[in-house]
Structures are given as structure tokens and as C-alpha cells.
Scaffold this motif. Structure first.
Motif, short mmCIF file in Angstrom:
data_model
loop_
_atom_site.label_atom_id
_atom_site.label_comp_id
_atom_site.label_asym_id
_atom_site.label_seq_id
_atom_site.Cartn_x
_atom_site.Cartn_y
_atom_site.Cartn_z
N ASP A 120 3.59 -26.39 -5.48
CA ASP A 120 4.96 -26.89 -5.19
C ASP A 120 4.96 -28.26 -4.52
O ASP A 120 5.84 -28.56 -3.69
CB ASP A 120 5.73 -25.89 -4.29
N LYS A 153 8.07 -30.29 -4.43
CA LYS A 153 9.08 -29.98 -3.39
C LYS A 153 8.78 -30.76 -2.12
O LYS A 153 9.68 -31.21 -1.42
CB LYS A 153 9.11 -28.48 -3.11
N LEU A 161 11.37 -33.26 -0.43
CA LEU A 161 11.83 -33.09 0.96
C LEU A 161 11.47 -34.28 1.84
O LEU A 161 11.94 -34.39 2.96
CB LEU A 161 11.20 -31.81 1.55
N SER A 190 13.51 -16.54 1.66
CA SER A 190 13.02 -17.81 1.09
C SER A 190 14.15 -18.59 0.45
O SER A 190 14.21 -19.83 0.56
CB SER A 190 11.93 -17.54 0.05
N THR A 191 15.05 -17.88 -0.21
CA THR A 191 16.19 -18.56 -0.83
C THR A 191 17.04 -19.24 0.24
O THR A 191 17.53 -20.35 0.04
CB THR A 191 17.04 -17.54 -1.62
N HIS A 218 15.27 -22.38 1.22
CA HIS A 218 15.43 -23.36 0.13
C HIS A 218 16.84 -23.96 0.12
O HIS A 218 17.01 -25.15 -0.08
CB HIS A 218 15.15 -22.70 -1.22
N CYS A 274 17.42 -26.37 3.12
CA CYS A 274 16.82 -27.71 3.04
C CYS A 274 17.27 -28.46 1.79
O CYS A 274 16.82 -29.58 1.55
CB CYS A 274 15.30 -27.64 3.15
N LEU A 284 16.94 -27.63 -1.45
CA LEU A 284 16.20 -27.50 -2.71
C LEU A 284 16.93 -26.61 -3.72
O LEU A 284 16.65 -26.66 -4.91
CB LEU A 284 14.79 -26.94 -2.46
N ILE A 285 17.81 -25.78 -3.20
CA ILE A 285 18.66 -24.96 -4.08
C ILE A 285 20.10 -25.27 -3.72
O ILE A 285 20.47 -25.24 -2.54
CB ILE A 285 18.39 -23.45 -3.89
N LEU A 330 7.31 -24.01 3.26
CA LEU A 330 7.75 -22.98 2.33
C LEU A 330 6.60 -22.01 2.06
O LEU A 330 5.50 -22.16 2.60
CB LEU A 330 8.20 -23.63 1.01
N ASP A 374 9.32 -20.88 6.50
CA ASP A 374 9.41 -19.63 5.74
C ASP A 374 8.09 -18.88 5.90
O ASP A 374 7.06 -19.32 5.40
CB ASP A 374 9.67 -19.97 4.26
#
Lengths: 222, 230
Positions: free
Chosen positions: A79, A82, A86, B45-46, B49, B52, B54-55, B84, B159
Motif C-alpha cells: 500500500d 497510500k 497521505l 480500518s474503514t 481510512h 484520513c 483515503l475513502i 494503516l 490502525d
């Protein structure tokens, strides 16, 4: 942006030096394609600019797409993409760095490709080969820009590499046609001024792909 | 009232038709720790995410430093440290190179010194010049934590930071988090087990099927010092 670009490029080159497979894959696939086409064309293809130019561009696209896919997929390991998203880097910087890295790998493999082309297609080491360089560099930039953009999405999918080829190849057709026409003319002894139109098409497509990638990468990367 | 460094406002996330987070409200303030516990698949985790950026949320909003998290400027992203489930480390770079790379991205002017300092702090100096792929899972976890903290972030989103760590590693991370909290950072930690930080203002939540519920005072009293027990 320039500092970020420099850090990313340095990281990519370090990773490639330490067992990255992008340049290796590019060279091996190019060699395979040239060998197959040289056998298929037979000895009479020697010295025919159209055959050599066709083989050159087929090798470029067939080796370039999987290699670009590999380069993009490397960012998905652990990852890492990511981590980049970030970071304070702008997504467009990440895209430009990735295109530069892939483009640089393609440029290195193109140098090897030219040598192999001379060998397999019985060409002369002369200024015609030098005139091919800007054409090939423009072609590599376009392919790197397009495949990096599409590869960002497809590399996360199960059949990503195949999907990348399906999506990128049709979009690359204008560059492919312009590139083959320009290369054929140049290998036949024409100067660069005689191939201005194909060169303009190559440059316009590059601009389009890079601009699209620059603007869209943010939405396509995770 | 303290200013929230990050907050989720009625945050909902759906994957297709499946609701993973449902109307989550959460504030992360300076010097506060939010501990989110929950079973596997509860949505921890979601949540990290989504916090931050990312989702993207299906509904609701995530705000960080007063702005929508997806429009965060570069200088504000520098203030966030995220860890993460996967380490975000380049396996063919050494731990030192990984830390230097992320330190440079975060604008640290003395990236080499910072990397060396963090390697020592995390007990990784001896393996600092090996490839990251040769590290054990626990060492990789320590390195991932150092990677997240190297930019001296004010907002820390972790996480499952204690996963794969030995008791010494857990104690080390707890110390690090306490240190950050004392300096006024806001910390969110998800874990499938409870853990506590001494003298920290801690709020415990339980994530159950995507719904965030306060764990309650009773649960807070029963929180154990995991590393002391072990």
C-alpha cells in the motif's frame, strides 16, 4: 513540486537498481518481439525501412504496456501508494514522477532496442538512426503517460494487465500510426523536417495524455 | 471547548449495498486519545481510512483542522501521521532509506538525522541497513510506526498499532503515544483489545457493525495495562 519529484525519482531509480524488473522486462520483451518479427519477415526484410519501423513500434508497445503496469503495481505493494497519497505531495507530482520513471526506463530500453533493430534488420549505423531518437522519445513519453494513468486504476484489478492493454492500445493508435510513418520516412533517409506532421501528432497526443493524467490522477489513485 | 483537530460528522460509508460505517460522530481534540475497539470486520480500518481521506464518505463529512479532509492542503497533510494495516514501506529499500524518504516528503530538513534518531528509538539501529523485506513482522510494525511519526504529526491515526508487537514493542509504542499526547497531539488508536495510557484523557468507543458507541465509564475502569499484564 520539484523537490518531491526528485525524491520520488531517486526512490524509483534506487528500487529499479535493486532488482526492479521494469527495464529487464522491457528489454526481454523487445528482444522477443524483434526476433519473432525478423523470422516472420525473412531475410528480404533486411534494409526495408517500413518493416524495421513496424517492428520497432510493435516492440515498443508490446513491451511498454506490461512494463508500465509493473512499475505502477510496485506502488501498490504494501500500500505504498497510500503512503504517497497521505504525504504532503500533490497527486499530480506523484503522477509526473511515475511517468518520468517509466519514461526513463523506456528510453533506456529503446537504446537497446535500436541496437537490436540494426542487428536483426540489417540497418546501417548512420544519422538516420539518430533522427529516430526524438520520434522514439515522444512515443515513449506518450506511452508512459497513458499507461501510468490507466495502470493506476487497472493494477488494482485481478486482470489488470490485460485490461490495461485493452484500454491503452486503442487510445495509443494515433501515436502508433504517426510514429510508424515518421520512423519509416526517417529510416528511408528523410530529414526530420519531412516528418513534421507526424511529429506534431506525437507531441499533441503526449500533451493530451500528460494533461489528462495530471488532472485525473487524483481521482483514479486510491 | 477544545478545538477538534479532526471530526467525523454523521459519517457513513457503504461498500456497494453494504453499510460499513453508519452515522459515526467523533471528535479528536488536542491531548486526547480516542480508543476504538471492535471485533474483526467491525469497521475500524474503514473508519481510519475515512478519517484520513483515503475513502470518501457515502454520507456525512470528515473535517480535519477545520477543513474538509479531501481538500486538505499540503501543509496540513504534513500535520497528520497515519499508520494503516499494511506498512506502506518499500520492501527493497532499507529501513533507513524508507524513513529518510518519508521524512523528506514531510519536509524534514535533517532527514538523515531524523531517520537515525527514529531507528534508534524504535530499536532498529542494528537492522537499519538491511532491506525492509528482511525484517520480521514485529520489526516492520515498529518501522511503520516510526514512518508515521517521523514528521512529528499533531494528529495521529493508528490502525491496530499493537498487532504483531512483543511486550517491549507495545510498551515502546505506548510511551511514544503518551509523549505525543503530552505535547498536545490528538491520537486515535483502533485495536481489537483494550489498552490504556497513563494520565491520558482517553475516550473509549466500541465499533459494532459500523455503529460507534461510547464504551462507558464502567468499561474505562476495567481497562487493563496490557503490557503490565504481559
Amino acid at each position: 513540486m520539484l523537490a518531491g519529484l526528485r525524491f520520488l525519482l531517486h526512490k524509483d531509480l534506487t528500487l529499479e537498481r535493486r532488482g526492479g524488473r521494469v527495464v529487464l522486462e522491457l528489454c526481454v520483451l523487445s528482444l522477443l518481439v524483434l526476433v519473432v518479427l525478423a523470422i516472420a519477415y525473412g531475410p528480404e526484410a533486411g534494409g526495408r525501412p517500413a518493416s524495421a519501423a513496424g517492428a520497432l513500434w510493435v516492440a515498443l508497445i508490446l513491451s511498454g504496456l506490461p512494463a508500465a503496469s509493473l512499475a505502477v503495481a510496485a506502488e501498490h505493494e504494501n500500500d505504498c501508494i497510500k503512503g504517497l497519497r497521505l504525504s504532503p505531495l500533490e497527486p499530480s507530482t506523484i503522477y509526473v514522477a511515475k511517468v518520468a520513471g517509466v519514461g526513463l526506463s523506456m528510453a533506456v530500453s529503446e537504446a537497446a532496442l535500436l541496437l537490436l533493430l540494426v542487428l536483426f534488420f540489417n540497418l546501417q549505423f548512420d544519422t538516420n538512426l539518430l533522427r529516430l531518437i526524438p520520434i522514439l522519445l515522444l512515443g515513449a513519453l506518450g506511452l508512459a503517460a497513458l499507461s501510468t494513468l490507466l495502470g493506476t486504476t487497472t493494477s488494482r484489478l485481478r486482470a489488470g494487465e490485460m485490461l490495461l492493454a485493452l484500454l491503452a492500445a486503442p487510445l495509443y493508435v494515433p501515436e502508433l500510426i504517426a510514429g510508424i510513418k515518421a520512423s519509416t520516412a526517417v529510416l528511408g533517409g528523410s530529414g526530420l523536417t519531412a516528418v513534421l506532421l507526424p511529429l506534431k501528432i506525437l507531441a499533441a497526443c503526449d500533451l493530451l495524455f500528460v494533461t489528462c493524467g495530471y488532472l485525473l490522477f487524483e481521482y483514479l489513485a486510491p | 471547548m477544545n478545538i477538534a483537530l479532526a471530526e467525523a460528522l454523521n459519517l457513513s460509508v457503504m461498500f456497494g449495498l453494504r453499510s460499513v460505517l453508519a452515522e459515526v460522530n467523533l471528535r479528536l481534540e488536542r491531548g486526547h486519545l480516542a480508543l476504538i475497539t471492535g471485533a474483526n470486520g467491525a469497521g475500524k480500518s474503514t473508519l481510519v481510512h475515512a478519517l484520513c481521506g483515503l475513502i470518501g464518505p457515502s454520507a456525512g463529512q470528515v473535517r480535519m483542522f477545520g477543513q474538509d479532509v479531501r481538500r486538505l492542503q499540503a501543509q496540513d497533510r504534513r500535520r497528520v501521521g497515519v499508520m494503516l494495516h499494511r506498512s506502506m514501506l518499500y520492501r527493497n529499500l532499507t529501513p533507513r532509506e524508507n524513513l529518510e524518504f518519508y521524512a523528506k516528503l514531510n519536509g524534514c530538513e535533517r532527514a538523515s538525522e531524523d531517520a537515525a534518531r527514529w531507528l534508534e528509538r524504535m530499536g532498529l539501529s542494528a537492522v537499519g541497513d538491511q532491506r525492509a523485506r528482511e525484517l520480521s513482522r514485529g520489526m516492520e510494525q515498529r518501522l511503520a510506526i516510526a514512518r508515521a511519526l517521523i514528521g512529528e504529526p499533531e494528529l495521529i491515526l493508528f490502525d491496530e498499532p499493537f498487532a504483531s508487537l512483543d511486550p517491549q514493542g507495545t510498551a515502546l509504542v505506548v510511551d511514544l503515544l503518551q509523549e505525543r499526547l503530552a505535547r498536545g497531539a490528538a491520537v486515535l488508536v483502533t485495536s481489537h483489545e483494550t489498552v490504556a495510557l497513563k494520565d491520558a484523557e482517553m475516550e473509549s468507543y466500541r465499533l459494532n457493525s459500523g455503529r460507534l458507541l461510547p464504551a462507558g465509564a464502567e468499561a474505562n475502569r476495567r481497562i487493563v495495562w496490557r503490557w503490565m499484564l504481559s
